[in-house]
Design an enzyme around this catalytic site. Structure first.
Site, mmCIF file in Angstrom:
data_model
loop_
_atom_site.group_PDB
_atom_site.id
_atom_site.type_symbol
_atom_site.label_atom_id
_atom_site.label_comp_id
_atom_site.label_asym_id
_atom_site.label_seq_id
_atom_site.Cartn_x
_atom_site.Cartn_y
_atom_site.Cartn_z
ATOM 1 N N THR A 162 0.924 -1.186 -0.086
ATOM 2 C CA THR A 162 0.052 -0.175 -0.105
ATOM 3 C C THR A 162 0.910 1.168 -0.005
ATOM 4 O O THR A 162 1.993 1.139 0.590
ATOM 5 C CB THR A 162 -0.727 -0.011 1.335
ATOM 6 O OG1 THR A 162 -1.883 -1.237 1.322
ATOM 7 C CG2 THR A 162 -1.444 1.224 1.417
ATOM 8 N N VAL A 182 -13.678 -3.710 2.230
ATOM 9 C CA VAL A 182 -13.152 -2.457 2.418
ATOM 10 C C VAL A 182 -12.224 -2.507 3.561
ATOM 11 O O VAL A 182 -12.600 -2.816 4.607
ATOM 12 C CB VAL A 182 -14.227 -1.302 2.621
ATOM 13 C CG1 VAL A 182 -13.607 -0.314 2.680
ATOM 14 C CG2 VAL A 182 -15.215 -1.359 1.724
ATOM 15 N N THR A 196 -0.665 2.003 6.971
ATOM 16 C CA THR A 196 -0.454 0.944 6.136
ATOM 17 C C THR A 196 -0.406 -0.300 7.081
ATOM 18 O O THR A 196 0.241 -0.295 8.146
ATOM 19 C CB THR A 196 0.760 0.980 5.380
ATOM 20 O OG1 THR A 196 0.942 -0.468 4.648
ATOM 21 C CG2 THR A 196 1.937 1.465 5.886
HETATM 22 N N1 ASP Z 1 -4.097 -1.190 4.728
HETATM 23 C C1 ASP Z 1 -4.492 -1.960 3.442
HETATM 24 C C2 ASP Z 1 -5.610 -2.728 3.637
HETATM 25 O O1 ASP Z 1 -6.185 -3.240 4.632
HETATM 26 C C3 ASP Z 1 -3.359 -2.844 3.413
HETATM 27 C C4 ASP Z 1 -1.854 -2.617 3.468
HETATM 28 O O2 ASP Z 1 -1.611 -1.402 4.036
HETATM 29 O O3 ASP Z 1 -1.147 -3.181 3.001
HETATM 30 O O4 ASP Z 1 -6.416 -2.710 2.814
#
Ligand code: ASP
Length: 331
Positions: free
Chosen positions: A200, A229, A251
């Site tokens: 992300t 989501v 993230t």
């Molecule tokens: N936070 C993101 C989600 O849960 C994934 C990530 O940050 O890698 O969709």
């Protein structure tokens, strides 16, 4: 008060052989955003530009190269916030938009805050944002991983993963893990092994007027349930900006950031006298202790001071503040 910009390329397990690419992409995106700020552009423009650079880089789980859902689609989420007017724009579950952060920006300029799926894509067309073929966002590498089933080994190299780093320095010195790539004694139970594909992306900026903006963009968690989501398009969870506080981009495993409204909490803690670094570290400590969550966040306070923390083995990042010639990057 000074110009400042920080980006992240996702918290999780980055194999050592991917460190260089993960850092280089963040460095390049920081330069893109920094140029906007130096030219007198707004924090919002800088955040959007930096995130678009990361979305267009197939090394990251956002825009082109995002992970796929259980049924093989790239369903993208993005959101951003303007700390001056507290305007927010976000989209979730879009499949035909090359740069979801640009669409989120168009939503921010509208009366809406969050648009989902086909409705968000209709809004894109009305806003003059061209739709692409869904397959145009899917890289051969992601399609291959999806076909064989996402596995922990796709992004985990436990033997070579550096120790998690919860508390990093209060200065702009590189944290130890960024200098030597490995620290001894990582407790095994702190190593993230669930096979999530991270990557992300996000950015936070402070411009010459002292305005703060923050945003994030993602494909979510690999093999996610269609329609799932995460935190990334949810204000207060995946991102938050307020000129009176600062800005945050998160993230990690999104459900835990949602439960804690972690981006808002981290920003709000700046009002209680926390330094930027203390606010970042305290929020990530809370993520682990209160929700058992894994992830990281980047933060700028309203004066452009930098904070970042993670409780995962790595989080690609880069930042630049006035007085630095080039961005500092690390994992
Ligand atoms: N936070 C993101 C989600 O849960 C994934 C990530 O940050 O890698 O969709």
């Amino acid at each position: 008060m000074g110009l400042a910009l920080i980006v992240h390329g996702g918290a999780g397990d980055i194999p050592l052989e991917r460190y260089a690419a993960a850092r280089a992409g963040c460095q390049a995106a920081a330069v893109v955003g920094w140029r906007v700020l130096v030219a007198g552009g707004s924090a919002l423009d800088a955040v959007q530009a930096a995130i678009m650079a990361l979305e267009d880089n197939p090394s990251y789980n956002a825009g082109t190269g995002a992970v796929l859902t259980e049924d093989g689609h790239a369903q993208l989420d993005a959101g951003l916030m303007d700390g001056a007017a507290l305007d927010v724009g976000a989209v979730t579950g879009v499949e035909r938009v090359k740069n979801p952060i640009a669409l989120a920006r168009a939503v921010l300029a509208s009366p809406h805050v969050l648009l989902a799926g086909p409705g968000a894509e209709l809004f894109a067309q009305r806003a003059g944002i061209a739709l692409c073929a869904p397959e145009a966002l899917v890289t051969p590498a992601q399609r291959a991983r999806w076909r064989r089933g996402y596995q922990a080994g796709d992004d985990v190299n436990v033997e070579s993963a550096p120790e998690r780093l919860v508390a990093v320095t209060d200065t702009h010195e590189p944290p130890p893990a960024s200098r030597n790539g490995a620290l001894p004694g990582a407790p095994a139970d702190l190593v993230h092994l669930d096979g999530d594909q991270h990557g992300t992306v996000g950015a936070v900026a402070v411009d010459a007027h002292g305005h703060v903006a923050a945003g994030a963009s993602t494909g979510g968690i690999a093999a996610k349930h269609p329609g799932r989501v995460g935190d990334t398009p949810l204000v207060g969870a995946g991102f938050y900006a307020d000129d009176e506080l600062g800005g945050v981009s998160s993230t990690g495993h999104g459900e835990d950031f949602i439960r804690l409204l972690l981006a808002h909490r981290a920003a709000a803690s700046l009002a209680t006298g926390h330094s930027a670094q203390a606010a970042a570290s305290a929020a990530i400590r809370l993520l682990g202790e209160r929700a058992g969550g894994h992830g990281g966040l980047i933060l700028l306070d309203r004066a452009g001071r930098v904070g970042y923390a993670r409780n995962t083995p790595a989080m690609a990042h880069a930042f630049i503040v006035e007085g630095m010639g080039t961005p500092f990057d690390g994992v």
